[in-house]
Scaffold this motif. Sequence first.
Motif, PDB file in Angstrom:
ATOM      1  N   GLU A 193       0.832  -1.201   0.000  1.00 53.19           N
ATOM      2  CA  GLU A 193       0.000   0.000   0.000  1.00 53.19           C
ATOM      3  C   GLU A 193       0.868   1.253   0.000  1.00 53.19           C
ATOM      4  O   GLU A 193       0.606   2.211  -0.750  1.00 53.19           O
ATOM      5  CB  GLU A 193      -0.927   0.013   1.211  1.00 53.19           C
ATOM      6  CG  GLU A 193      -1.839   1.233   1.243  1.00 53.19           C
ATOM      7  CD  GLU A 193      -2.855   1.190   2.367  1.00 53.19           C
ATOM      8  OE1 GLU A 193      -4.063   1.158   2.053  1.00 53.19           O
ATOM      9  OE2 GLU A 193      -2.442   1.188   3.534  1.00 53.19           O
ATOM     10  N   VAL A 194       1.909   1.260   0.833  1.00 51.90           N
ATOM     11  CA  VAL A 194       2.811   2.405   0.886  1.00 51.90           C
ATOM     12  C   VAL A 194       3.484   2.609  -0.467  1.00 51.90           C
ATOM     13  O   VAL A 194       3.542   3.737  -0.989  1.00 51.90           O
ATOM     14  CB  VAL A 194       3.856   2.210   1.995  1.00 51.90           C
ATOM     15  CG1 VAL A 194       4.952   3.267   1.902  1.00 51.90           C
ATOM     16  CG2 VAL A 194       3.195   2.264   3.363  1.00 51.90           C
ATOM     17  N   TYR A 215       1.158   4.239  -3.015  1.00 53.87           N
ATOM     18  CA  TYR A 215       0.959   5.679  -2.857  1.00 53.87           C
ATOM     19  C   TYR A 215       2.225   6.476  -3.155  1.00 53.87           C
ATOM     20  O   TYR A 215       2.160   7.691  -3.349  1.00 53.87           O
ATOM     21  CB  TYR A 215       0.424   5.989  -1.460  1.00 53.87           C
ATOM     22  CG  TYR A 215      -1.072   5.847  -1.413  1.00 53.87           C
ATOM     23  CD1 TYR A 215      -1.909   6.925  -1.607  1.00 53.87           C
ATOM     24  CD2 TYR A 215      -1.664   4.588  -1.233  1.00 53.87           C
ATOM     25  CE1 TYR A 215      -3.280   6.794  -1.606  1.00 53.87           C
ATOM     26  CE2 TYR A 215      -3.045   4.439  -1.240  1.00 53.87           C
ATOM     27  CZ  TYR A 215      -3.845   5.540  -1.433  1.00 53.87           C
ATOM     28  OH  TYR A 215      -5.211   5.400  -1.457  1.00 53.87           O
ATOM     29  N   ARG A 245      -6.326   0.370  -8.970  1.00 54.07           N
ATOM     30  CA  ARG A 245      -5.709   1.688  -9.024  1.00 54.07           C
ATOM     31  C   ARG A 245      -4.926   1.912 -10.313  1.00 54.07           C
ATOM     32  O   ARG A 245      -4.778   3.061 -10.753  1.00 54.07           O
ATOM     33  CB  ARG A 245      -4.780   1.887  -7.822  1.00 54.07           C
ATOM     34  CG  ARG A 245      -5.525   2.075  -6.502  1.00 54.07           C
ATOM     35  CD  ARG A 245      -4.591   2.555  -5.426  1.00 54.07           C
ATOM     36  NE  ARG A 245      -3.998   3.836  -5.795  1.00 54.07           N
ATOM     37  CZ  ARG A 245      -2.873   4.315  -5.270  1.00 54.07           C
ATOM     38  NH1 ARG A 245      -2.232   3.617  -4.338  1.00 54.07           N
ATOM     39  NH2 ARG A 245      -2.391   5.481  -5.653  1.00 54.07           N
ATOM     40  N   ARG A 285      -1.062   3.874   4.466  1.00 58.13           N
ATOM     41  CA  ARG A 285      -0.907   5.041   3.597  1.00 58.13           C
ATOM     42  C   ARG A 285      -1.021   6.351   4.372  1.00 58.13           C
ATOM     43  O   ARG A 285      -0.504   7.389   3.951  1.00 58.13           O
ATOM     44  CB  ARG A 285      -1.960   5.016   2.494  1.00 58.13           C
ATOM     45  CG  ARG A 285      -3.403   5.061   2.999  1.00 58.13           C
ATOM     46  CD  ARG A 285      -4.398   4.987   1.848  1.00 58.13           C
ATOM     47  NE  ARG A 285      -5.791   5.011   2.283  1.00 58.13           N
ATOM     48  CZ  ARG A 285      -6.504   3.941   2.587  1.00 58.13           C
ATOM     49  NH1 ARG A 285      -5.934   2.733   2.513  1.00 58.13           N
ATOM     50  NH2 ARG A 285      -7.771   4.046   2.954  1.00 58.13           N
ATOM     51  N   ILE A 302       0.366  10.166   3.694  1.00 61.77           N
ATOM     52  CA  ILE A 302      -0.560  11.226   3.293  1.00 61.77           C
ATOM     53  C   ILE A 302      -0.636  12.327   4.341  1.00 61.77           C
ATOM     54  O   ILE A 302      -0.614  13.522   4.014  1.00 61.77           O
ATOM     55  CB  ILE A 302      -1.957  10.639   3.025  1.00 61.77           C
ATOM     56  CG1 ILE A 302      -1.899   9.689   1.822  1.00 61.77           C
ATOM     57  CG2 ILE A 302      -2.971  11.737   2.778  1.00 61.77           C
ATOM     58  CD1 ILE A 302      -3.196   8.934   1.573  1.00 61.77           C
ATOM     59  N   TYR A 331       3.980  11.964  -1.203  1.00 60.35           N
ATOM     60  CA  TYR A 331       2.693  11.690  -1.862  1.00 60.35           C
ATOM     61  C   TYR A 331       2.755  12.304  -3.269  1.00 60.35           C
ATOM     62  O   TYR A 331       2.212  13.380  -3.516  1.00 60.35           O
ATOM     63  CB  TYR A 331       1.564  12.298  -1.030  1.00 60.35           C
ATOM     64  CG  TYR A 331       0.159  11.921  -1.445  1.00 60.35           C
ATOM     65  CD1 TYR A 331      -0.094  10.893  -2.356  1.00 60.35           C
ATOM     66  CD2 TYR A 331      -0.937  12.594  -0.902  1.00 60.35           C
ATOM     67  CE1 TYR A 331      -1.376  10.561  -2.725  1.00 60.35           C
ATOM     68  CE2 TYR A 331      -2.234  12.265  -1.262  1.00 60.35           C
ATOM     69  CZ  TYR A 331      -2.444  11.253  -2.172  1.00 60.35           C
ATOM     70  OH  TYR A 331      -3.728  10.927  -2.546  1.00 60.35           O
ATOM     71  N   ASN A 354      -0.464  13.840  -5.391  1.00 57.63           N
ATOM     72  CA  ASN A 354      -1.415  14.543  -4.533  1.00 57.63           C
ATOM     73  C   ASN A 354      -2.189  15.570  -5.353  1.00 57.63           C
ATOM     74  O   ASN A 354      -1.794  16.735  -5.472  1.00 57.63           O
ATOM     75  CB  ASN A 354      -0.680  15.214  -3.377  1.00 57.63           C
ATOM     76  CG  ASN A 354      -1.627  15.803  -2.355  1.00 57.63           C
ATOM     77  OD1 ASN A 354      -2.835  15.852  -2.569  1.00 57.63           O
ATOM     78  ND2 ASN A 354      -1.081  16.252  -1.248  1.00 57.63           N
ATOM     79  N   ASP A 384      -5.856   8.074 -13.203  1.00 54.53           N
ATOM     80  CA  ASP A 384      -4.695   8.949 -13.118  1.00 54.53           C
ATOM     81  C   ASP A 384      -4.563   9.838 -14.351  1.00 54.53           C
ATOM     82  O   ASP A 384      -4.096  10.981 -14.253  1.00 54.53           O
ATOM     83  CB  ASP A 384      -3.424   8.123 -12.921  1.00 54.53           C
ATOM     84  CG  ASP A 384      -3.199   7.777 -11.454  1.00 54.53           C
ATOM     85  OD1 ASP A 384      -4.021   8.199 -10.613  1.00 54.53           O
ATOM     86  OD2 ASP A 384      -2.220   7.083 -11.137  1.00 54.53           O
TER      87      ASP A 384
END
Length: 918
Positions: A339-340, A343, A410, A753, A757, A790, A793, A837
Motif C-alpha cells: 500500500e505504501v 501511494y 488503481r 498510507r 498522506i 505523496y 497529490n 490517473d
Amino acid sequence: MTTAPLLRAQSVAAGDDPRSLARVGADELGEGDYARRQSAMRRLWSERETMREAVQRAARHSDPEVASRARWILQQWQQGVLPDIPPEVLKRLADSEGIERLQRLLEAGQFHAVIVAAEQAAATAEGPSLRDDISDLLQRRFAFFVRTAEQTNQFDAFCDLLDVATESPALAVARAELLTRLGFDLAERGELPESARRWSETQRARTTVLIRATRGDVPAALEAARQADQEDMVRACLLLLGDWEALIGEPRRQAEAAPPGSLLAYRSWSDVLVAAARAGQDSLADQAAEHLAEPAPTEAVSAADRPALELRWRSLLIHGYVEPALRLLRSHDPADAAEVLGYLGRFDEAFEVLGIRRESFEQDLRSLAAEVQKQVTAGEPKGEDGSAISRQRRLPAMDRALMAAKLLLRVGEDLRAKALLEEVAGFSGGDGDTRTRDQAVVTLWQMGQSEEAFALAVPPDNEHLKPMLLYELLRWMTGRDEPQARALASVWEALLQLHPEISVAERLQWIAELQRGEIPWDTDRDGRFRRLFDQLQSGKPTVRRFNGRLVVTGRGYASAELGDFFLRLGQTELARQIYQQRSAAGDSAADLQLARLELSSGSAADAYEIYRRVWLRHSSGRGESQESNASDGDLLVALKAMIGEIIALERTGDQAESERQRRLLGRMLCGCPAPVKKEFCDYLDDIGEDELARDTLERLLRFSAFGADEEIDFGRVAIGYGSLLEADSPAEAARWQDLALAGTLETMAYYARGYLILPAQHLGLRARAAAARGDAAAVGEYVRRSLRLYPMNINMAEDLFTELREAGLDQQADEGLTQIFAVGRAHLARFPQDAEDANNLAWTAAMSGRRLDEALELARRACFLRPDSVSYRDTLAEVLYQRGNRREALIIERHCLLDDPDMWHLHEQIEKFEEGEE
C-alpha cells in the motif's frame, strides 16, 4: 424520619451574644412549654454558624428530649435540609436520601444546603465517601448546575461549594476557569480549592500545573512542574510550547541506557527523532533513524514484538526515511508495504512485495489465489479441546490478495482485479465460513466499485444476501454510524416489500444512491417517496435481525435518523412528519431537527420553544438518550439545545439576550467531561459555530496533553483543533496536526498510507503559511518534501497551487506541477489503462492553466477508457474551455447534465462556460 415544623428561621437579633444565645437556646430545648421548646429548636436549626457546637453538646444531653431534638437538628443539617428551603423543593426531597437527595438540592439551586451537608459529614466515617460523591456529581452535571446558579443568582454559593467539595483535578480546573470567567482574581481567591488542603503534596502540585496550562499560562505551568519534579508534566509543557531542543535530552539518555532492541529503546529513539527533526538537528535525527532502522528479525514477529516494529516503521515513514521503513515492512507486513509503495507511485515494487512479478504476472496471481484457497480450506486453528481458537484471525494470503486487487484497480486493471476477487470470494472453509466473499465485497466498495461490489455480494444462482454482509455494507454506506445503519436497514426492508421483483444487487444500488442523497428514479419521484414513507409507517411492526441487531419497522417505529434520510433527499415534509411523530414520543434528536427546520423556514420563535423544551427534558435527567453513558448523553443533547436557543435568539433580533446566553454557555463548558466537550465541538463545527468550537477545543487541547482524562485522546483533540485552524492559521494547523500524528504513533492507528498522506498534508499547510509571509524558498522546499511522500497529490495541485499563483509564486507552483507530471507520466507509460490517473493529471493541468496540450491528450484518453464517466467528460470540457474552445466544452457539459442532472457542479460549469468566465 422524625419530623418538625418546617418554618422559616428567626434571625439572631442585633447585639445578641451568639455564645450566650447558644447556651440559652440549648437549655430551652427541654424547658418551658411545648411552644417554647419548638421555638428554641427552630432557632438553633436556623443559626447553624453560631449554634453548631451548642447543638452538638445538646445531642449528648442527659435529658432525652433535649438530646432527641438536638439529634434531629443535626440530622437535618447532615441531609442538607435547612429551614429556608422552599416547600416545593422539600416536597421533591421527600422520597430521597443520600447523594440522590443532594442532587435534587443542587438541581434546585440549594448549593449552601449541600455545603452544610458536606461539612456536617466531615468528621464522620462517611465524610470522605460523601465528598467524593458530591465531587463526582458536580463534575458530571457541572453545566446544568452552572445554568441553575445563573437562573437563581447563586453563583457565589456555587463557587463556595466548589471550594469545599472539589476532589478531582478535572473539577479543580473547571473551578479555576469558571472563577476566571466570572471575574475573580485567582491570586486572591486561591488557585486551588480549599479542599486541596486534604490532598497530597503531589496531587496539589500536579493540579496546579494542569490549571495553569489549561488556562493558557504554559510557562508558569512548566515552572511548577519543574519545581515539583514531575517529569511527565514537564515534557507535556515543553510539547505545548514547541521547545523541541529541551525535549531531546531525556529520551536520548533513556535510549542510550535501554537494552538494545527493546521496546523502551525504540520508543526513546522515536522520541529523539521526533524532537531532533523539529529542532533542526538533522545529524541527530539521522542517528535516531539508524537505530530505528536496525534489521528486523528474520523469523515471524511475535505479538509481543509487533508494537515495537510498528512504532519503528511509522516513525521512520512520517519523517521521510522511506526506504528504511519499507525494509521493515516488506518482510513482516507485505500488504501494508504494498500500500505504501502504491501511494509512492512504485506499483511494480508493490506487486512484487505481494509475490506478483512483472515477468510472470498472471501465473503469480493464480498462485496467490491458490494460496488463499489453501489457507481458507485449512479451517480455523484448534485449541487443545478441539474448539476453534478464533473466527477473526487474519489470513496472510487473503490480505495480500485483497491488496493486490486494490492495486490492480488503481492502475486500471479492473478485469484482473475483479477476476481475482470473484475467485477468492468463491472459497469457503469446511465449516461453511464465507468471510472471503464478505472481504472481497467490502474491498470493491472501498475502492468505489459499488455496482461490482453489490453484484459480488450475492453468490451465483442465489438471490440470498447474508444478513451479516448486508448490515456490514449498510454500515459502510453510513460511515459506520450505527443509528443511521439501522434506519437504512428499515428502508431496505420497505423496498423489499414494495419491489420484490428487482434483484438484490439493484436494490443495494438504490440504497447506496439514496444514502448519498441521490435519487435513483427518473420518474414519479415524489410518488415513490410517498409510497416508501407509507410502507415504513403502515402495518403491524415487523422485526428482522441484522448481524445480531434487531431492526423494527412499521407504525410508530420510525427514528430521527429515518427523518434525516428523507430530509437528505429533499423530502422535507415527509421528514417533518417523522420528526413530529418522534417528538411526541420524547425523542430529542427529532426535536433538534424540527427546530433546525423551523430556523431554516424563518420561525425562530418556534425553534426557540423546541430547543427550550429539549433543554428542560435533559437538564432534569429525564431525556431519552441513546448514548452508552446516559449522563453524558443528556449533557450533549442539552448543550446542543443551548446553542440552538442562542441561535434562535439571534434570529429573533434579541442580541443582548443571545450574548448573555453565550457567556453563560462558555461558563457551562468549563466543567463538561472531555469526551462530551470534544463531541459538542464537532457539532459546533457542523453548524458553523467555528469560533466557539476553536475556543473550547484550545482549552481541551492543553488539558488533554497531560493525559488527565483517560477517556479523551490528545491526538484526536489536536486533529480537530488543527482542522479548525486550516483556513486562517495554516502554520498553527500544521503544528497541531503534526504533533497529533507524531505524538500518537503507538496509541492511534491509521491505514499504512496515512503515514505518508498525513505528513504530506502537514507540509502542504506549511507551504501555505510560507506563501502568506512571502518566503518563496520555504514554499518550494515544503512542496518538494510533500510530493516526495505523496507524488500524485491532486488536492495539493488543485488547492495549494492556485493559492501560490494568487500570491505571485508561479515558479514554485510550476515546479510542483512538473514534479507531479513526471511521476504521473512515468506511471501512465507503465500502466496505460489507468483512466483515473490520466483524468487526474488532466484536471490538475486545467486547474493550473498549464500543459493544456498534454491535458487534452490525457483527458481524451480517460474518456476513451471510461466513456460513461460523467466526471471524466467534465474534465475534458474544462480542458477545452481553458484552451478557448467554449462551444465544444458546453456541448460536452450539457450531455453530462443529461446523464446526471442532480450533479450541482455541472450546473456551475455550464454557467461559467456560458458567461465565459476564467
